[in-house]
Design a protein around this motif. Structure first.
Motif, PDB file in Angstrom:
ATOM      1  N   GLU A  95      46.705  57.461  41.699  1.00 55.29           N
ATOM      2  CA  GLU A  95      47.684  56.685  42.512  1.00 55.29           C
ATOM      3  C   GLU A  95      46.727  55.802  43.275  1.00 55.29           C
ATOM      4  O   GLU A  95      46.083  56.107  44.023  1.00 55.29           O
ATOM      5  N   TYR A  96      46.944  54.329  43.035  1.00 57.10           N
ATOM      6  CA  TYR A  96      46.359  53.141  43.823  1.00 57.10           C
ATOM      7  C   TYR A  96      47.337  52.383  44.628  1.00 57.10           C
ATOM      8  O   TYR A  96      47.839  51.397  43.739  1.00 57.10           O
ATOM      9  N   ASN A  97      47.813  52.823  45.619  1.00 55.42           N
ATOM     10  CA  ASN A  97      48.811  52.003  46.353  1.00 55.42           C
ATOM     11  C   ASN A  97      48.227  50.809  47.026  1.00 55.42           C
ATOM     12  O   ASN A  97      47.900  50.683  48.407  1.00 55.42           O
ATOM     13  N   LEU A  98      47.684  49.945  46.301  1.00 54.75           N
ATOM     14  CA  LEU A  98      47.302  48.795  46.778  1.00 54.75           C
ATOM     15  C   LEU A  98      47.017  47.653  45.721  1.00 54.75           C
ATOM     16  O   LEU A  98      47.572  47.726  44.615  1.00 54.75           O
ATOM     17  N   ASN A  99      46.509  46.508  46.378  1.00 53.61           N
ATOM     18  CA  ASN A  99      46.325  45.455  45.262  1.00 53.61           C
ATOM     19  C   ASN A  99      44.824  45.208  44.551  1.00 53.61           C
ATOM     20  O   ASN A  99      44.041  45.565  45.390  1.00 53.61           O
ATOM     21  N   LEU A 100      44.887  45.144  43.355  1.00 49.00           N
ATOM     22  CA  LEU A 100      43.658  44.913  42.826  1.00 49.00           C
ATOM     23  C   LEU A 100      43.045  43.660  43.366  1.00 49.00           C
ATOM     24  O   LEU A 100      43.616  42.533  43.275  1.00 49.00           O
ATOM     25  N   ASN A 101      41.838  43.650  43.699  1.00 46.26           N
ATOM     26  CA  ASN A 101      41.064  42.473  44.180  1.00 46.26           C
ATOM     27  C   ASN A 101      39.737  42.494  43.806  1.00 46.26           C
ATOM     28  O   ASN A 101      38.910  43.476  42.945  1.00 46.26           O
ATOM     29  N   SER A 102      38.809  41.524  44.259  1.00 47.47           N
ATOM     30  CA  SER A 102      37.334  41.356  43.681  1.00 47.47           C
ATOM     31  C   SER A 102      36.554  42.478  44.130  1.00 47.47           C
ATOM     32  O   SER A 102      35.474  42.631  43.644  1.00 47.47           O
ATOM     33  N   LYS A 103      36.950  43.022  45.265  1.00 46.66           N
ATOM     34  CA  LYS A 103      36.120  43.955  45.945  1.00 46.66           C
ATOM     35  C   LYS A 103      36.346  45.684  45.343  1.00 46.66           C
ATOM     36  O   LYS A 103      35.247  46.156  45.405  1.00 46.66           O
TER      37      LYS A 103
ATOM     38  N   ASP B 288      36.699  34.602  43.648  1.00 49.61           N
ATOM     39  CA  ASP B 288      37.990  34.506  44.467  1.00 49.61           C
ATOM     40  C   ASP B 288      39.002  33.833  43.413  1.00 49.61           C
ATOM     41  O   ASP B 288      38.868  32.634  43.025  1.00 49.61           O
ATOM     42  N   TYR B 289      39.809  34.730  42.642  1.00 47.19           N
ATOM     43  CA  TYR B 289      40.844  34.216  41.675  1.00 47.19           C
ATOM     44  C   TYR B 289      41.850  33.539  42.413  1.00 47.19           C
ATOM     45  O   TYR B 289      42.538  32.830  41.747  1.00 47.19           O
TER      46      TYR B 289
ATOM     47  N   PRO C 258      46.022  35.109  38.802  1.00 40.72           N
ATOM     48  CA  PRO C 258      44.830  35.546  39.490  1.00 40.72           C
ATOM     49  C   PRO C 258      44.530  36.828  38.754  1.00 40.72           C
ATOM     50  O   PRO C 258      43.228  37.324  38.769  1.00 40.72           O
ATOM     51  N   THR C 259      45.490  37.857  38.864  1.00 39.78           N
ATOM     52  CA  THR C 259      45.279  39.121  38.505  1.00 39.78           C
ATOM     53  C   THR C 259      44.756  39.216  37.207  1.00 39.78           C
ATOM     54  O   THR C 259      43.889  40.249  36.993  1.00 39.78           O
ATOM     55  N   ARG C 260      45.520  38.322  36.487  1.00 37.92           N
ATOM     56  CA  ARG C 260      45.078  38.860  34.920  1.00 37.92           C
ATOM     57  C   ARG C 260      43.636  38.139  34.782  1.00 37.92           C
ATOM     58  O   ARG C 260      42.817  38.723  34.050  1.00 37.92           O
ATOM     59  N   TYR C 261      43.067  37.138  35.237  1.00 39.60           N
ATOM     60  CA  TYR C 261      41.753  36.574  35.233  1.00 39.60           C
ATOM     61  C   TYR C 261      40.789  37.462  35.804  1.00 39.60           C
ATOM     62  O   TYR C 261      39.856  38.062  35.319  1.00 39.60           O
ATOM     63  N   LEU C 262      41.154  38.347  36.933  1.00 40.86           N
ATOM     64  CA  LEU C 262      40.488  39.448  37.427  1.00 40.86           C
ATOM     65  C   LEU C 262      40.227  40.574  36.652  1.00 40.86           C
ATOM     66  O   LEU C 262      39.105  41.093  36.395  1.00 40.86           O
ATOM     67  N   ILE C 263      41.311  40.929  36.088  1.00 42.38           N
ATOM     68  CA  ILE C 263      41.169  42.129  35.183  1.00 42.38           C
ATOM     69  C   ILE C 263      40.220  41.681  33.731  1.00 42.38           C
ATOM     70  O   ILE C 263      39.123  42.749  33.437  1.00 42.38           O
ATOM     71  N   ASN C 264      40.697  40.499  33.345  1.00 43.73           N
ATOM     72  CA  ASN C 264      39.811  40.155  32.359  1.00 43.73           C
ATOM     73  C   ASN C 264      38.055  40.259  32.395  1.00 43.73           C
ATOM     74  O   ASN C 264      37.471  40.879  31.870  1.00 43.73           O
ATOM     75  N   ASP C 265      37.974  39.620  33.722  1.00 39.20           N
ATOM     76  CA  ASP C 265      36.403  39.648  34.038  1.00 39.20           C
ATOM     77  C   ASP C 265      35.951  40.877  34.197  1.00 39.20           C
ATOM     78  O   ASP C 265      34.609  41.051  33.934  1.00 39.20           O
TER      79      ASP C 265
ATOM     80  N   VAL D 149      43.636  55.714  31.051  1.00 40.32           N
ATOM     81  CA  VAL D 149      43.937  54.511  31.116  1.00 40.32           C
ATOM     82  C   VAL D 149      44.495  54.043  32.247  1.00 40.32           C
ATOM     83  O   VAL D 149      45.201  54.540  33.003  1.00 40.32           O
ATOM     84  N   LEU D 150      44.150  52.936  32.687  1.00 37.95           N
ATOM     85  CA  LEU D 150      44.554  52.177  33.824  1.00 37.95           C
ATOM     86  C   LEU D 150      45.821  51.249  33.731  1.00 37.95           C
ATOM     87  O   LEU D 150      45.567  50.280  32.971  1.00 37.95           O
ATOM     88  N   ILE D 151      46.710  51.343  34.364  1.00 40.76           N
ATOM     89  CA  ILE D 151      47.933  50.274  34.500  1.00 40.76           C
ATOM     90  C   ILE D 151      48.131  49.737  35.610  1.00 40.76           C
ATOM     91  O   ILE D 151      48.196  49.943  36.817  1.00 40.76           O
ATOM     92  N   VAL D 152      47.945  48.223  35.661  1.00 34.48           N
ATOM     93  CA  VAL D 152      47.947  47.440  36.683  1.00 34.48           C
ATOM     94  C   VAL D 152      49.234  46.793  36.767  1.00 34.48           C
ATOM     95  O   VAL D 152      49.765  46.107  36.034  1.00 34.48           O
ATOM     96  N   GLY D 153      50.122  47.297  37.707  1.00 35.34           N
ATOM     97  CA  GLY D 153      51.554  46.912  37.906  1.00 35.34           C
ATOM     98  C   GLY D 153      52.317  47.960  37.541  1.00 35.34           C
ATOM     99  O   GLY D 153      52.528  48.479  36.224  1.00 35.34           O
ATOM    100  N   CYS D 154      53.534  48.333  38.209  1.00 34.31           N
ATOM    101  CA  CYS D 154      54.515  49.138  38.184  1.00 34.31           C
ATOM    102  C   CYS D 154      55.930  48.713  38.134  1.00 34.31           C
ATOM    103  O   CYS D 154      56.835  49.558  38.455  1.00 34.31           O
ATOM    104  N   GLY D 155      56.118  47.313  37.315  1.00 36.78           N
ATOM    105  CA  GLY D 155      57.200  46.870  37.606  1.00 36.78           C
ATOM    106  C   GLY D 155      57.835  47.194  36.262  1.00 36.78           C
ATOM    107  O   GLY D 155      57.915  47.865  35.623  1.00 36.78           O
TER     108      GLY D 155
END
Length: 368
Positions: A103-111, A251-252, A131-138, A32-38
Motif C-alpha cells: 500500500e502506498y497512500n500517497l501521490n506518485l511524484n518525481s521524487k 516537474d510534470y 502529469p502522472t501519465r508522463y511521469l509513469i511513462n518516463d 504489478v504496480l497499479i497507479v490509481g484506485c478509482g
C-alpha cells in the motif's frame, strides 16, 4: 510451483491454449504496480488479484466520496471518507489470500517514482491526469518496465501497451501535452458508469498477456472503444524513439501546465471566509452545474462553465471576482478563458473549491 489449492483455484486457466500451468506460474511470480484506485483501478486490481498475480502495489492518496460510487464498484456507501488504498487492499485480500498487497497512500511524484516502480515488473496507469501519465511513462523508460495505459472520458475509452522491449511509449503517442483547456476531466465532462469496468478489464487482460507471454498485446497499437456505438478501432502507433529524449524525471505539473501558476491567482477558503465576514465588496461566481448547487452552495452567482462565453458581460470589471467550483479545476479553466479573452486581472480562483470549504470552514456542508 503451484500448491494444490492454487491448482484448484486457477483450474479454468489450464485448458486454455498457450496458457496452462507455466503461464499461471508466471503470474504467481509477477509483481504489478497499479497507479490509481478509482474507476479503472477497481476492475484492474480485482481481476489481477483473482487471476493470481503474486504481488500488487496500490498507489492513491484519495478517500472515497459519494460521487465515486457511480463507477467505483469496490466501495460502499458506508465507506465514504475512508482511504481507497486501504479499502482496496482489504477487499483484494478477501478475494485472494495468496496475493501480497503493498500500500502506498500517497501521490506518485518525481521524487518517489523510481524507488517505488523499481520494485515491480509492470506498471498500470489507472489515473485521470496527464502529469502522472508522463511521469509513469518516463520512469518506466528509465527502468525498462512495461506500462499499460488506460484512459476514459464520457463514452469513450483507450488502452495501449507501452515500452515492451523498447517498443513505442506514451510520448510517441503524445509528444507534447495537450492544452489543458481542450481536455476537460471526468468531473467536468462526465463518464458513463460502466465504461471504467470495460476499459479496466481490458487493461488487466493486456497485463496478463504481457506477463504470461501469450496472445498479441496492444504493443504499438491504440485500442479505442466507443460505448455508445459499440464500435472499436485500433490505430497504429509509430515508434519515433521518443524514449531517447528521457534522461531523468522532471516537474510534470510544469511540463503539462506551464502557465498554471503564472496565469491564475488563488485565494484560500479562509481568505474568502474573512472577506464574507468583513462584508467586502466582491463578486462570487459559481461555475458548477445547477444540480450541484442543490447539494452544496456558497450562494455565489451561478454561471456554469459552458455558459461563461455567453455571459462575459456579467463579470465585474472594477472589483475583485472570486470564481469557484467543486475542487478548483473548472473555476481555473473559467479564469484562464476570461483572462485570455478579456484581459481581466481581478479574477481569483478559490483553491480547493467547495471541498476545501467543507473541510476547513463548514464541516456540516455535504461533500460530493
Amino acid at each position: 510451483m503451484l500448491s494444490k489449492e492454487e491448482i484448484q483455484r486457477y483450474q479454468r486457466h489450464f485448458p486454455l491454449p498457450d496458457f496452462g500451468v507455466e503461464a499461471q506460474e508466471k503470474l504467481k511470480k509477477s509483481k504489478v504496480l497499479i497507479v490509481g484506485c478509482g474507476g479503472l483501478g477497481n476492475p484492474v486490481s480485482s481481476y489481477l488479484a483473482a487471476s493470481g498475480v503474486s504481488c500488487i502495489g496500490l498507489i492513491d492518496s484519495d478517500v472515497v466520496s459519494i460521487s465515486n460510487l457511480q463507477r467505483q464498484i469496490l466501495y460502499k456507501e458506508q465507506e465514504i471518507g475512508i482511504s481507497k488504498v486501504r479499502l482496496t487492499a482489504q477487499k483484494l485480500k478477501e478475494l485472494n489470500h495468496h496475493v501480497e498487497i503493498e500500500e502506498y497512500n500517497l501521490n506518485l511524484n518525481s521524487k518517489n517514482a523510481l524507488s517505488i516502480i523499481d520494485k515491480f515488473d509492470l506498471v498500470i496507469d489507472c489515473t485521470d491526469n496527464f502529469p502522472t501519465r508522463y511521469l509513469i511513462n518516463d520512469a518506466c523508460i528509465l527502468q525498462n518496465k512495461p506500462f499499460i495505459y488506460g484512459s476514459i472520458y464520457q463514452y469513450e475509452g483507450q488502452v495501449a501497451v507501452f515500452n515492451v522491449n523498447k517498443s513505442a511509449n506514451y510520448r510517441d503517442l503524445y509528444p507534447t501535452p495537450p492544452n489543458p483547456e481542450s481536455v476537460p476531466d471526468c468531473e467536468i465532462g462526465g463518464v458513463l458508469g460502466t465504461l471504467p469496468g470495460i476499459i479496466g478489464s481490458i487493461q488487466a487482460n493486456e497485463a496478463i498477456k504481457v506477463i504470461c507471454g501469450i496472445g498479441q498485446p496492444l504493443i504499438e497499437k491504440l485500442f479505442i472503444f466507443d460505448s455508445q456505438s459499440m464500435e472499436t478501432r485500433v490505430i497504429k502507433i509509430k515508434n519515433t524513439n521518443a524514449r531517447d529524449t528521457i534522461t531523468g524525471l522532471i516537474d510534470y505539473e510544469e511540463f503539462c501546465h506551464p502557465n498554471k501558476n503564472k496565469m491564475v491567482k488563488e485565494i484560500t477558503v479562509k481568505e474568502l471566509h474573512e472577506m464574507i465576514e468583513n462584508k467586502e465588496d466582491f463578486q462570487l461566481i459559481d461555475v458548477r452545474e445547477p444540480h450541484e448547487v442543490e447539494i452544496a452552495t456558497l450562494d455565489g452567482e451561478l454561471i456554469p462553465l459552458g455558459d461563461i462565453p455567453q455571459n462575459e458581460d456579467k463579470i465585474a470589471k472594477n472589483k475583485k471576482v472570486v470564481v469557484h467550483c467543486r475542487s478548483g479545476a473548472r473555476s481555473g479553466q473559467a479564469i484562464q478563458y476570461l483572462q485570455g479573452k478579456l484581459g481581466l486581472e481581478n479574477l481569483y480562483n478559490l483553491k480547493g473549491g467547495i471541498l476545501a470549504w467543507a473541510d476547513e470552514i463548514d464541516p456540516s456542508m455535504e461533500k460530493y
